[in-house]
Enzyme design. Structure first.
Site, mmCIF file in Angstrom:
data_model
loop_
_atom_site.group_PDB
_atom_site.id
_atom_site.type_symbol
_atom_site.label_atom_id
_atom_site.label_comp_id
_atom_site.label_asym_id
_atom_site.label_seq_id
_atom_site.Cartn_x
_atom_site.Cartn_y
_atom_site.Cartn_z
ATOM 1 N N ARG A 1 -29.142 -5.206 13.226
ATOM 2 C CA ARG A 1 -29.775 -3.884 13.088
ATOM 3 C C ARG A 1 -28.829 -2.755 13.501
ATOM 4 O O ARG A 1 -29.269 -1.765 14.091
ATOM 5 C CB ARG A 1 -31.068 -3.788 13.914
ATOM 6 N N ARG B 1 -32.846 3.142 13.139
ATOM 7 C CA ARG B 1 -33.474 4.328 13.726
ATOM 8 C C ARG B 1 -32.817 4.880 14.976
ATOM 9 O O ARG B 1 -33.059 6.019 15.350
ATOM 10 C CB ARG B 1 -34.951 4.037 14.021
ATOM 11 N N ARG C 1 -33.899 8.996 6.312
ATOM 12 C CA ARG C 1 -35.234 8.375 6.276
ATOM 13 C C ARG C 1 -36.344 9.415 6.112
ATOM 14 O O ARG C 1 -37.398 9.103 5.555
ATOM 15 C CB ARG C 1 -35.400 7.567 7.567
ATOM 16 N N ASP D 1 -33.543 -5.387 3.382
ATOM 17 C CA ASP D 1 -34.541 -6.055 4.222
ATOM 18 C C ASP D 1 -34.768 -7.462 3.697
ATOM 19 O O ASP D 1 -34.566 -7.728 2.503
ATOM 20 C CB ASP D 1 -35.863 -5.288 4.239
ATOM 21 N N TYR E 1 -44.904 -13.491 5.873
ATOM 22 C CA TYR E 1 -45.326 -12.117 5.533
ATOM 23 C C TYR E 1 -46.146 -12.116 4.245
ATOM 24 O O TYR E 1 -47.119 -11.380 4.107
ATOM 25 C CB TYR E 1 -44.104 -11.204 5.343
HETATM 26 O O1 CP3 Z 1 -29.078 -5.571 10.632
HETATM 27 C C1 CP3 Z 1 -29.023 -4.576 9.876
HETATM 28 O O2 CP3 Z 1 -28.646 -3.453 10.269
HETATM 29 C C2 CP3 Z 1 -29.312 -4.790 8.409
HETATM 30 C C3 CP3 Z 1 -30.585 -4.379 7.923
HETATM 31 C C4 CP3 Z 1 -31.829 -5.193 8.286
HETATM 32 C C5 CP3 Z 1 -33.107 -4.603 8.411
HETATM 33 N N1 CP3 Z 1 -34.028 -5.593 8.561
HETATM 34 C C6 CP3 Z 1 -33.372 -3.143 8.350
HETATM 35 C C7 CP3 Z 1 -34.678 -2.624 8.747
HETATM 36 C C8 CP3 Z 1 -31.994 -6.560 8.443
HETATM 37 C C9 CP3 Z 1 -30.942 -7.671 8.472
HETATM 38 C C10 CP3 Z 1 -33.393 -6.809 8.601
HETATM 39 C C11 CP3 Z 1 -33.964 -8.159 8.743
HETATM 40 C C12 CP3 Z 1 -35.404 -8.318 8.939
HETATM 41 N N2 CP3 Z 1 -36.422 -7.579 8.406
HETATM 42 C C13 CP3 Z 1 -35.972 -9.375 9.684
HETATM 43 C C14 CP3 Z 1 -35.199 -10.489 10.358
HETATM 44 C C15 CP3 Z 1 -34.568 -10.031 11.611
HETATM 45 C C16 CP3 Z 1 -35.517 -9.834 12.757
HETATM 46 O O3 CP3 Z 1 -35.644 -8.680 13.185
HETATM 47 O O4 CP3 Z 1 -36.062 -10.838 13.218
HETATM 48 C C17 CP3 Z 1 -37.363 -9.226 9.637
HETATM 49 C C18 CP3 Z 1 -38.385 -10.112 10.314
HETATM 50 C C19 CP3 Z 1 -37.634 -8.092 8.810
HETATM 51 C C20 CP3 Z 1 -38.965 -7.555 8.406
HETATM 52 C C21 CP3 Z 1 -39.094 -6.171 8.871
HETATM 53 N N3 CP3 Z 1 -38.539 -5.069 8.239
HETATM 54 C C22 CP3 Z 1 -39.768 -5.710 10.032
HETATM 55 C C23 CP3 Z 1 -40.493 -6.599 11.013
HETATM 56 C C24 CP3 Z 1 -39.617 -4.314 10.060
HETATM 57 C C25 CP3 Z 1 -40.225 -3.347 11.029
HETATM 58 C C26 CP3 Z 1 -39.354 -3.275 12.204
HETATM 59 C C27 CP3 Z 1 -39.438 -2.007 12.935
HETATM 60 O O5 CP3 Z 1 -38.611 -1.907 13.858
HETATM 61 O O6 CP3 Z 1 -40.265 -1.127 12.619
HETATM 62 C C28 CP3 Z 1 -38.820 -3.939 8.963
HETATM 63 C C29 CP3 Z 1 -38.344 -2.575 8.652
HETATM 64 C C30 CP3 Z 1 -36.894 -2.327 8.893
HETATM 65 N N4 CP3 Z 1 -35.906 -3.171 8.454
HETATM 66 C C31 CP3 Z 1 -36.297 -1.191 9.524
HETATM 67 C C32 CP3 Z 1 -34.906 -1.363 9.411
HETATM 68 C C33 CP3 Z 1 -33.822 -0.394 9.830
HETATM 69 C C34 CP3 Z 1 -37.037 0.018 10.135
HETATM 70 C C35 CP3 Z 1 -37.606 0.810 9.008
HETATM 71 C C36 CP3 Z 1 -37.887 2.260 9.264
HETATM 72 O O7 CP3 Z 1 -36.954 3.092 9.145
HETATM 73 O O8 CP3 Z 1 -39.051 2.591 9.504
#
Ligand code: CP3
Length: 341
Positions: free
Chosen positions: A25, A29, A38, A74, A152
């Site tokens: 990540r 944010r 965003r 994602d 999911y």
């Molecule tokens: O690592 C990176 O920088 C690459 C981008 C990346 C994102 N999600 C961006 C993201 C990667 C590799 C992921 C993987 C991901 N997504 C996983 C596996 C890793 C983990 O965290 O266990 C999972 C389970 C997801 C599903 C997902 N997408 C969730 C649970 C969420 C919400 C998380 C939150 O913090 O709100 C997302 C959204 C998401 N994916 C965001 C980002 C930057 C936040 C989105 C926003 O701007 O609102």
């Protein structure tokens, strides 16, 4: 040795002058540059628009100069390619409006070739990132493991207990197996597409491995993950397997032919090194150290570096992703500290 060589060599278990670093990540944010983009785009739009996704991928590299950039996207785009209506809702996380609950849902999914075709925007993003990034930094692709994505698709969003998934496995095992097969087929093709587009290494995220009883995971999930990892094994293009899993489940995950195991902060890297001497390791700084004092953060980083001091097959990373309240100065201090080793 440039950053790209450092990362690939470490992932393949080789000796390097210092450990390479990238952070899960690393784009997101906690960075003002990301929050800015965003404001005027939904999260899924940021993933779909290659120019923006490429820009976001590069933001942390410009700010902190990590050795590797991870594609901004994602894990749920594979669900979307199979027809899931995915949205990321503020303060709630992913929401899928049309969860899977019957055989008919499987039959209405597009065939794999068509689904991979609809992910072509990711290949375009990867091409754009490589152009900007140059040849001296590593580019990491990724995909969700079939079970983590399936949970999911079945639950319709994030769930701590995955009750619908548990029920489907036990009451409609053919439906669950059918969904897992479709996701496995698609994920194999999707990762191959990312490799063709230019990624150096690929991380598979099995974030929810611990949400099922171990026997159930091993019987209904593990065979699909095994097929995925075995199909994608490549001697020069490393696979990194990330999982939130117990020691006991890792005994099985650790047998798969992924070159790198990415370990969360509940485990001891030193212990994993003894248990899996033939694997490279990645991790496992607790992301909460980044929320505190610089001195404590760097003391903990030095402890990890000392534990992994033989400099063979080790990639510095967090145990899980960076959290949104992380101060950018601490990320900078962490990266500078590793880059200066
Ligand atoms: O690592 C990176 O920088 C690459 C981008 C990346 C994102 N999600 C961006 C993201 C990667 C590799 C992921 C993987 C991901 N997504 C996983 C596996 C890793 C983990 O965290 O266990 C999972 C389970 C997801 C599903 C997902 N997408 C969730 C649970 C969420 C919400 C998380 C939150 O913090 O709100 C997302 C959204 C998401 N994916 C965001 C980002 C930057 C936040 C989105 C926003 O701007 O609102």
């Amino acid at each position: 040795m440039d950053s790209r060589e450092l990362l690939i060599k470490s992932a393949l278990g080789g000796e390097t002058p210092r450990p390479p670093i990238w952070l899960m990540r690393q784009a997101g944010r906690y960075m003002a540059e990301y929050r800015n983009l965003r404001k005027s785009n939904s999260f899924m739009e940021l993933c779909h628009k290659s120019e923006l996704a490429a820009e976001i991928t590069l933001q942390p590299i410009r700010a902190f100069n990590m050795d590797g950039a991870i594609l901004f996207c994602d894990i749920l785009v594979t669900a979307e390619a199979l027809g899931a209506d995915v949205e990321i809702v503020e303060k709630q996380g992913p929401v899928i409006a049309n969860p899977i609950d019957k055989e008919g849902d499987l039959h209405s999914m597009p065939p794999t070739e068509e689904a991979v075709g609809s992910l072509g925007y990711v290949a375009k993003t990867i091409g754009m990132i490589r152009n900007e990034l140059g040849q001296k930094k590593a580019l990491l692709g990724f995909a969700g493991a079939p079970f983590t994505v399936a949970s999911y698709m079945i639950e319709g969003g994030s769930s701590k207990m995955v009750p619908q998934t548990f029920k489907m496995i036990n009451e409609s095992p053919e439906l669950f197996a059918g969904l897992m097969s479709r996701l496995t087929d698609l994920t194999i093709k999707y990762v191959e597409m990312q490799r063709e587009a230019g990624v150096d290494a690929v991380q598979i995220f099995e974030s929810w491995a611990s949400l099922l009883p171990e026997e159930m995971y091993l019987k209904h999930v593990f065979p699909h993950l095994k097929r995925l990892v075995e199909s994608l094994h490549h001697p020069e293009k490393p696979l990194i397997l990330f999982a939130l899993a117990t020691n006991s489940l890792w005994q099985h995950l650790g047998q798969l032919p992924a070159q790198v195991l990415s370990i969360d902060s509940s485990h001891s890297l030193g212990n994993f090194r003894k248990l899996y001497p033939e694997k490279a390791l990645q991790g496992n700084l607790d992301s909460r150290w980044l929320l505190g004092s610089r001195a404590n953060l760097l003391t903990e980083v030095d402890r990890i570096l000392a534990e992994m001091s033989d400099r063979k097959g080790y990639i510095f990373n967090l145990g899980h992703g960076i959290t949104p309240k992380t101060p950018v100065d601490n990320v900078k201090a962490l990266c500078d500290h590793i880059l200066g080793q």
